[in-house]
Design a protein around this motif. Structure first.
Motif, PDB file in Angstrom:
ATOM      1  N   THR A  69      13.697   6.933   1.671  1.00 10.26           N
ATOM      2  CA  THR A  69      12.352   7.407   2.016  1.00 10.26           C
ATOM      3  C   THR A  69      11.406   7.419   0.818  1.00 10.26           C
ATOM      4  N   HIS A  70      11.984   7.381  -0.379  1.00  9.40           N
ATOM      5  CA  HIS A  70      11.153   7.401  -1.585  1.00  9.40           C
ATOM      6  C   HIS A  70      10.866   5.995  -2.110  1.00  9.40           C
ATOM      7  N   SER A  71      11.396   4.979  -1.442  1.00  5.40           N
ATOM      8  CA  SER A  71      11.158   3.622  -1.898  1.00  5.40           C
ATOM      9  C   SER A  71       9.811   3.113  -1.385  1.00  5.40           C
ATOM     10  N   SER A  72       9.389   1.987  -1.933  1.00  7.34           N
ATOM     11  CA  SER A  72       8.129   1.377  -1.521  1.00  7.34           C
ATOM     12  C   SER A  72       8.393   0.015  -0.901  1.00  7.34           C
ATOM     13  N   ILE A  73       7.507  -0.396  -0.020  1.00  9.21           N
ATOM     14  CA  ILE A  73       7.574  -1.725   0.570  1.00  9.21           C
ATOM     15  C   ILE A  73       6.555  -2.607  -0.152  1.00  9.21           C
ATOM     16  N   ILE A  74       7.010  -3.763  -0.599  1.00  9.39           N
ATOM     17  CA  ILE A  74       6.119  -4.713  -1.260  1.00  9.39           C
ATOM     18  C   ILE A  74       6.014  -5.950  -0.377  1.00  9.39           C
ATOM     19  N   ILE A  75       4.844  -6.166   0.211  1.00 13.05           N
ATOM     20  CA  ILE A  75       4.571  -7.390   0.973  1.00 13.05           C
ATOM     21  C   ILE A  75       3.846  -8.329   0.026  1.00 13.05           C
ATOM     22  N   TYR A  76       4.429  -9.511  -0.214  1.00 12.32           N
ATOM     23  CA  TYR A  76       3.803 -10.359  -1.219  1.00 12.32           C
ATOM     24  C   TYR A  76       3.758 -11.824  -0.777  1.00 12.32           C
ATOM     25  N   ASN A  77       3.127 -12.615  -1.632  1.00 13.27           N
ATOM     26  CA  ASN A  77       2.914 -14.039  -1.381  1.00 13.27           C
ATOM     27  C   ASN A  77       1.971 -14.240  -0.185  1.00 13.27           C
ATOM     28  N   VAL A  78       0.964 -13.362  -0.095  1.00 14.07           N
ATOM     29  CA  VAL A  78      -0.045 -13.458   0.962  1.00 14.07           C
ATOM     30  C   VAL A  78      -1.431 -13.513   0.320  1.00 14.07           C
ATOM     31  N   THR A  79      -2.421 -13.959   1.089  1.00 14.46           N
ATOM     32  CA  THR A  79      -3.802 -13.923   0.620  1.00 14.46           C
ATOM     33  C   THR A  79      -4.403 -12.588   1.042  1.00 14.46           C
ATOM     34  N   VAL A  80      -4.823 -11.805   0.064  1.00 17.52           N
ATOM     35  CA  VAL A  80      -5.340 -10.468   0.317  1.00 17.52           C
ATOM     36  C   VAL A  80      -6.849 -10.446   0.062  1.00 17.52           C
ATOM     37  N   TYR A  81      -7.589 -10.024   1.082  1.00 18.62           N
ATOM     38  CA  TYR A  81      -9.037  -9.874   0.951  1.00 18.62           C
ATOM     39  C   TYR A  81      -9.353  -8.400   0.721  1.00 18.62           C
ATOM     40  N   SER A  82      -9.846  -8.083  -0.471  1.00 17.61           N
ATOM     41  CA  SER A  82     -10.210  -6.701  -0.774  1.00 17.61           C
ATOM     42  C   SER A  82     -11.734  -6.584  -0.749  1.00 17.61           C
ATOM     43  N   GLU A  83     -12.237  -5.431  -1.165  1.00 14.92           N
ATOM     44  CA  GLU A  83     -13.675  -5.184  -1.097  1.00 14.92           C
ATOM     45  C   GLU A  83     -14.489  -6.190  -1.912  1.00 14.92           C
ATOM     46  N   ASN A  84     -13.969  -6.567  -3.077  1.00 11.90           N
ATOM     47  CA  ASN A  84     -14.786  -7.407  -3.952  1.00 11.90           C
ATOM     48  C   ASN A  84     -14.036  -8.581  -4.569  1.00 11.90           C
ATOM     49  N   GLN A  85     -12.854  -8.909  -4.035  1.00  6.69           N
ATOM     50  CA  GLN A  85     -12.145 -10.073  -4.551  1.00  6.69           C
ATOM     51  C   GLN A  85     -11.135 -10.593  -3.537  1.00  6.69           C
ATOM     52  N   THR A  86     -10.736 -11.843  -3.720  1.00  4.63           N
ATOM     53  CA  THR A  86      -9.715 -12.457  -2.885  1.00  4.63           C
ATOM     54  C   THR A  86      -8.526 -12.794  -3.765  1.00  4.63           C
ATOM     55  N   LEU A  87      -7.356 -12.291  -3.399  1.00  5.76           N
ATOM     56  CA  LEU A  87      -6.136 -12.510  -4.176  1.00  5.76           C
ATOM     57  C   LEU A  87      -5.288 -13.550  -3.458  1.00  5.76           C
ATOM     58  N   LYS A  88      -5.248 -14.758  -4.002  1.00  9.39           N
ATOM     59  CA  LYS A  88      -4.545 -15.868  -3.350  1.00  9.39           C
ATOM     60  C   LYS A  88      -3.032 -15.669  -3.322  1.00  9.39           C
ATOM     61  N   ASN A  89      -2.506 -15.071  -4.372  1.00 10.87           N
ATOM     62  CA  ASN A  89      -1.068 -14.814  -4.458  1.00 10.87           C
ATOM     63  C   ASN A  89      -0.879 -13.306  -4.569  1.00 10.87           C
ATOM     64  N   GLY A  90      -1.338 -12.613  -3.535  1.00  2.42           N
ATOM     65  CA  GLY A  90      -1.421 -11.172  -3.627  1.00  2.42           C
ATOM     66  C   GLY A  90      -0.205 -10.426  -3.116  1.00  2.42           C
ATOM     67  N   TYR A  91      -0.251  -9.129  -3.329  1.00  2.00           N
ATOM     68  CA  TYR A  91       0.777  -8.251  -2.786  1.00  2.00           C
ATOM     69  C   TYR A  91       0.111  -6.971  -2.297  1.00  2.00           C
ATOM     70  N   ILE A  92       0.809  -6.294  -1.388  1.00  2.00           N
ATOM     71  CA  ILE A  92       0.388  -4.990  -0.892  1.00  2.00           C
ATOM     72  C   ILE A  92       1.577  -4.047  -1.040  1.00  2.00           C
ATOM     73  N   LYS A  93       1.353  -2.914  -1.658  1.00  2.00           N
ATOM     74  CA  LYS A  93       2.410  -1.929  -1.849  1.00  2.00           C
ATOM     75  C   LYS A  93       2.165  -0.758  -0.901  1.00  2.00           C
ATOM     76  N   LEU A  94       3.185  -0.429  -0.119  1.00  2.00           N
ATOM     77  CA  LEU A  94       3.108   0.689   0.807  1.00  2.00           C
ATOM     78  C   LEU A  94       4.128   1.746   0.426  1.00  2.00           C
ATOM     79  N   THR A  95       3.661   2.973   0.305  1.00  3.01           N
ATOM     80  CA  THR A  95       4.518   4.110   0.015  1.00  3.01           C
ATOM     81  C   THR A  95       4.234   5.197   1.040  1.00  3.01           C
ATOM     82  N   ASP A  96       5.284   5.695   1.689  1.00  4.94           N
ATOM     83  CA  ASP A  96       5.125   6.702   2.752  1.00  4.94           C
ATOM     84  C   ASP A  96       4.135   6.238   3.812  1.00  4.94           C
ATOM     85  N   LYS A  97       4.260   4.965   4.174  1.00  9.44           N
ATOM     86  CA  LYS A  97       3.474   4.351   5.247  1.00  9.44           C
ATOM     87  C   LYS A  97       1.981   4.228   4.915  1.00  9.44           C
ATOM     88  N   LYS A  98       1.635   4.368   3.639  1.00  4.07           N
ATOM     89  CA  LYS A  98       0.242   4.212   3.233  1.00  4.07           C
ATOM     90  C   LYS A  98       0.129   3.147   2.153  1.00  4.07           C
TER      91      LYS A  98
END
Length: 309
Positions: free
Chosen positions: A3-32
């Motif tokens: 339950t204390h681990s994190s999920i790392i979703i990676y190798n995706v294109t991530v669109y954030s507020e002010n940039q585009t990450l072509k080789n991006g990752y998203i880190k989720l901890t406690d479902k956030k």
């Protein structure tokens, strides 16, 4: 998984507020979501749970729908917690994470019931469903000439005292009001909305271009569903549409389903208004997510056939 681990979703294109990450990752901890970035700059931790996708996956922020009446056989005008719960639990399945519960032009009693219900739901919601962040009061303070799907029998002139009663019933959660500022007392209500930090939106309106200018001076800052329910563009009278194109003070809603307006008109609006001022909405009714059939919208039957209502 710990339950204390994190999920790392990676190798995706991530669109954030002010940039585009072509080789991006998203880190989720406690479902956030706790972190985004370039995977090449991330240091893996022993407890990380890795999910690798591919750059063909595009990840965008959750959508906020500021104009939605219903979905999955539920409608804000039902006036029940169950209806809002159905909307809130359905919308994340298509990427909408928060919304304004939107009312219809109906009797004062029906509108007040819906407002009280939504206000209570907003204050008591605790689930991980889409969040109801406020209420959009669409009508009844609109123009009979531009009623559209709003029932004409319940349209009335803008009324500050009545709005005050409704805002109290809603627990202060009305955040946006669609009104026709050219109607009697329209500018007075627009000014009051501005003073109380409620967005005044011009919609279902027969305003001239100059009348829109007066409304902007009074505090209007928003246009409800561009093209639909408004005075159109004419070379001698730009109308509400011309003002939406030309007045930078206005944020502009647009329904991009290919039915409410042709794709060419979407492009024309986007080229003129740009992403800086454009807000995509659904304006959907309870038939959304359902099969062909006849459904209710503000007491009126709506016949749904494939993609057309």
């Amino acid at each position: 998984m710990d339950t204390h681990s994190s999920i790392i979703i990676y190798n995706v294109t991530v669109y954030s507020e002010n940039q585009t990450l072509k080789n991006g990752y998203i880190k989720l901890t406690d479902k956030k979501i706790t972190e985004i970035g370039d995977i090449n700059q991330y240091v893996l931790q022993p407890k990380d749970h890795i999910i690798e996708l591919s750059p063909s996956y595009k990840v965008i922020p959750g959508a906020i729908d500021v104009h939605i009446h219903g979905v999955n056989n539920a409608d804000a005008m039902d006036g029940t917690a169950e209806a809002l719960k159905t909307m809130a639990s359905t919308l994340p399945k298509e990427g909408t994470t928060s919304f304004l519960a939107t009312t219809m032009t109906q009797s004062n009693e029906a509108v007040e019931k819906a407002l009280r219900n939504a206000g209570t739901y907003i204050e008591e919601q605790t689930s991980t469903d889409a969040e109801v962040v406020g209420i959009h009061l669409e009508g009844p303070f609109i123009s009979p000439k531009r009623a559209g799907a709003q029932p004409p029998t319940h349209i009335q002139d803008p009324n500050v005292a009545l709005f005050q009663e409704w805002q109290k019933a809603a627990g202060g959660h009305i955040k946006l009001v669609t009104l026709a500022p050219e109607q009697p007392n329209g500018l007075a209500l627009t000014s009051y909305l501005k003073e109380t930090n409620v967005v005044a939106s011009i919609g279902h309106s027969d305003s001239t271009y100059d009348q829109v200018g007066e409304a902007i001076e009074a505090g209007a800052s928003h246009i409800t569903h561009l093209y639909n329910g408004m005075r159109g563009l004419h070379h001698r009278e730009p109308g509400v549409l011309g003002a939406a194109y030309l007045r930078d003070e206005l944020f502009v809603e647009l329904i991009t389903d290919g039915i409410h307006c042709r794709p060419e008109m979407v492009k024309l609006a986007y080229d003129q208004i740009t992403s800086e001022r454009m807000i995509l909405i659904t304006d959907s009714l309870r038939a959304k997510w359902l099969k062909n059939g006849t459904y209710d919208l503000g007491g009126q039957p709506v016949h749904v056939n494939d993609t057309t209502a």
